[in-house]
Scaffold this active site. Structure first.
Site, short mmCIF file in Angstrom:
data_model
loop_
_atom_site.label_atom_id
_atom_site.label_comp_id
_atom_site.label_asym_id
_atom_site.label_seq_id
_atom_site.Cartn_x
_atom_site.Cartn_y
_atom_site.Cartn_z
N GLU A 184 25.23 -21.76 -34.84
CA GLU A 184 25.36 -20.95 -36.05
C GLU A 184 24.13 -21.27 -36.89
OE1 GLU A 184 27.66 -22.05 -39.35
OE2 GLU A 184 28.23 -20.01 -39.84
N ASP A 211 28.17 -25.65 -35.68
CA ASP A 211 28.30 -25.19 -37.07
C ASP A 211 27.03 -25.50 -37.87
OD1 ASP A 211 30.17 -24.24 -39.20
OD2 ASP A 211 29.73 -26.21 -40.03
N ASP A 229 34.33 -25.76 -31.58
CA ASP A 229 33.48 -25.62 -32.76
C ASP A 229 33.12 -27.03 -33.22
OD1 ASP A 229 33.77 -23.06 -35.25
OD2 ASP A 229 32.32 -24.72 -35.19
N HIS A 284 35.39 -15.81 -38.55
CA HIS A 284 36.36 -16.29 -39.54
C HIS A 284 35.77 -16.32 -40.95
CE1 HIS A 284 33.80 -19.54 -38.47
NE2 HIS A 284 34.22 -20.20 -39.52
N ASP A 285 34.46 -16.02 -41.05
CA ASP A 285 33.81 -16.01 -42.38
C ASP A 285 33.50 -14.59 -42.85
OD1 ASP A 285 31.63 -18.79 -41.50
OD2 ASP A 285 33.62 -18.78 -42.44
O1 TEU Z 1 29.53 -21.44 -42.20
C1 TEU Z 1 28.28 -21.68 -42.78
C2 TEU Z 1 27.93 -20.57 -43.64
O2 TEU Z 1 26.79 -20.30 -43.94
C3 TEU Z 1 29.06 -19.74 -44.14
O3 TEU Z 1 29.93 -20.65 -44.81
C4 TEU Z 1 28.55 -18.76 -45.12
O4 TEU Z 1 27.57 -19.36 -45.90
C5 TEU Z 1 29.65 -18.42 -46.07
O5 TEU Z 1 30.85 -18.50 -45.39
C6 TEU Z 1 29.37 -17.01 -46.50
O6 TEU Z 1 29.75 -16.16 -45.49
C7 TEU Z 1 30.02 -22.51 -41.41
C8 TEU Z 1 31.46 -22.16 -41.06
O7 TEU Z 1 31.46 -20.95 -40.31
C9 TEU Z 1 32.22 -21.99 -42.36
O8 TEU Z 1 33.55 -21.56 -42.09
C10 TEU Z 1 32.23 -23.32 -43.06
O9 TEU Z 1 32.84 -23.16 -44.33
C11 TEU Z 1 30.80 -23.83 -43.29
O10 TEU Z 1 29.97 -23.72 -42.14
C12 TEU Z 1 30.82 -25.30 -43.64
O11 TEU Z 1 31.20 -26.03 -42.48
#
Ligand code: TEU
Ligand code: CA
Length: 549
Positions: free
Chosen positions: A253, A199, A98, A325-326
């Site tokens: 992403e 990311d 990542d 993970h989000d």
């Molecule tokens: O996520 C970007 C992102 O858009 C998500 O954070 C989303 O906006 C939020 O989690 C609502 O679901 C990436 C990574 O996947 C996330 O874990 C990081 O926090 C973020 O970027 C910043 O690096």
């Protein structure tokens, strides 16, 4: 269509912190992952994706990198990493990392120098701007809620962070920034890595002058950096200077994109992204912003997925994901954990993984792990969750109860509770105290039980991955939606040469009449109920039919 190993493989995302703890400090680590490689191989996994493993102060659990060429001490050493790569490759699998290049951690040495020395060359690696009469440089807001600027006393100006203040955005107009991160990518490719998950890759290019944005409930200013002016050029350059020189792939992403953009990123004549995560389908149960939740309707999900399948069909390339993970656990979010737990978990796997695209499954999805069962706010660890709680209470004046309901449904920690391996203490994740509490349903929902139970979700996933290897129509076949107008039938056909595969499912809690479909010469190759009735589809029933002559 161009064939590729990364189109045929199944990707398994590991959140290392919560996967397996080998030294009982309560934190997952690389040695713990090595212990579980045979489990992943047996499941039918081809590629593993690790969430960030670099040195970080962990304000955003590693998505705030302070040293891009060093392994986070909690996770182990560079030696452990080299061993992991070797063990992965020895099993005929691949590994992608990542890569977070939109921002660094505020603890990164470049940013620390920029903060303290107004003449430092690193100031132009980030966005430092004077406010105007104690107003912020512009009105942009953060993905985590709140303003996207933080004041720096030492240089009497503000710096931009589209995420947390500990994640200052990098200036991708700066040639030295580009050079540094091309070197970082090559560093890991030379370590044997097979590609990257990039990311928030489509917000790297900000509009010159960082102008004010249209006022919005969330993400004011997004029109000035989402798919920004030089975004495609930056990606083409990264391919020319780095990725094209290796047998690797990238998955971007890409936040807030639509199918038009998706086609440009994955289907243009110059290589930009080999595939991407779009999030349109993960917002079908929200309004504008993930914290304003609305009732889930399967029809909305089907419409979005059909749209991406039909638009990208054999032109671009999709990823197939519901969890990461989000995101909340999909069986809790869109399934029915009360009355049709297994059936709905299997239906969700069926409707998704027979589509065209690379499947991405997230740790624990294969055993239908559910959302966290936290009761108190302090059981949640995620910076976004705590930010949103504060904002909801102080700015929107929502009650504690109302905020806890939103958080229970949507917090990213729903996906970050420890992997449930067995029914021993802490679900076999760790003999120490886990950094975040294990879900109390681990005695019932765990890998060991799933492997023992031949009718488990785990064995169902295993069958899907085996079928994908057996029938090219699943990977490369054309996609055609069926019964498009139906509110509860989710069905589609895949065709390749004279092979036809039909997925038919009843995405509802009620029994439904079996639709008119000529299934002569088809055989059932997968079903989520023991018995099939030719006149009806049971609640959450899914079937896959195949005709190969
Ligand atoms: O996520 C970007 C992102 O858009 C998500 O954070 C989303 O906006 C939020 O989690 C609502 O679901 C990436 C990574 O996947 C996330 O874990 C990081 O926090 C973020 O970027 C910043 O690096
Ligand atoms: Ca550990």
């Amino acid at each position: 269509m161009k064939k590729a190993w990364y189109k045929e493989g199944v990707v398994y995302q590991i959140y290392p912190r919560s996967f397996k703890d080998s030294n009982n400090d309560g934190i997952g680590d690389l040695k713990g992952i090595i212990e579980k490689l045979d489990y992943l191989k047996e499941l039918g996994i081809d590629i593993i994706w690790l969430s960030p493993i670099y040195e970080s102060p962990l304000d955003d659990n590693g998505y705030d990198v302070s040293d891009y060429r060093a392994i986070l001490k909690d996770f182990g050493t560079m030696e452990d990493f080299k061993k992991l790569v070797k063990e992965v490759h020895n099993r005929g699998m691949r590994i992608i990392l990542d890569m977070v290049i939109n921002h660094t951690s505020s603890e990164h040495k470049f940013f620390k120098e920029a903060l303290s020395d107004v003449n430092s060359k690193y100031r132009d690696w980030y966005f430092f701007k004077k406010g105007k009469k104690n107003k912020l440089p512009n009105n942009w807001t953060s993905f985590f809620g709140g303003k996207a600027w933080t004041y720096n006393k030492q240089t009497d100006d503000y710096y931009l962070h589209l995420f947390a203040p500990s994640q200052p955005d990098l200036n991708w107009e700066n040639e030295e920034v580009k050079k540094e991160f091309k070197d970082v990518l090559k560093f890991w490719l030379d370590e044997g890595v097979d590609g990257f998950r990039l990311d928030v890759i489509n917000i790297l290019s900000k509009r010159e002058g960082l102008p004010n944005g249209k006022k919005r409930l969330a993400l004011t200013g997004k029109e000035h950096y989402v798919n920004g002016p030089k975004m495609h050029q930056i990606l083409q350059e990264l391919n020319e200077d780095v990725f094209n020189k290796y047998d690797c792939f990238t998955v971007g992403e890409t936040v807030l994109i639509d199918t038009k953009e998706a086609l440009k990123y994955t289907g243009g004549d110059k290589r930009e992204l080999d595939m991407l995560f779009s999030f349109e389908h993960t917002s079908v149960d929200t309004i504008n912003n993930k914290w304003f939740i609305r009732k889930f309707r399967p029809y909305h999900l089907k419409k979005v997925l059909d749209k991406y399948q039909e638009t990208l069909n054999n032109k671009g390339w999709n990823t197939l994901f519901f969890e990461n993970h989000d995101q909340p656990r999909v069986v809790s979010r869109w399934g029915d954990t009360k009355d049709y737990y297994k059936e709905s978990a299997k239906l969700l796997a069926t409707i998704l993984f027979f589509q065209q695209g690379t499947p991405f499954i997230y740790q624990g999805q294969e055993i239908a792990m559910t959302n966290a069962d936290f009761k108190e706010l302090d059981e949640y660890k995620d910076v976004e969750t705590h930010n949103i709680y504060k904002l909801g209470r102080e700015v929107f004046h929502f009650t504690h109860k109302r905020m806890m309901k939103k958080i229970k449904y949507m917090s990213r920690d729903n996906a970050r509770t420890p992997m449930q391996w067995d029914d021993s203490k802490n679900a076999g994740f760790s003999k120490g105290t886990p950094w975040i509490r294990v879900n109390s349903n681990y005695k019932k929902i765990n890998v060991k039980n799933n492997i023992k139970d031949k009718d488990s979700v785990y064995h169902y996933y295993k069958k899907i991955f085996a079928l994908r290897k057996k029938y090219p129509v699943i990977v490369y076949g054309d996609y055609k939606p069926l019964f498009k107008k139906s509110r509860y039938l989710y069905a589609y056909e895949r065709t390749l040469d004279n092979n036809s595969l039909i997925v038919i499912s009843n995405f509802s809690k009620k029994q439904r009449k079996f639709p008119k479909l000529n299934l002569d010469d088809y055989k059932v190759i997968l079903q989520n109920y023991k018995t099939l009735d030719n006149n009806y589809l049971k609640p959450y029933e899914a079937r896959v039919y195949l005709k190969t002559k």
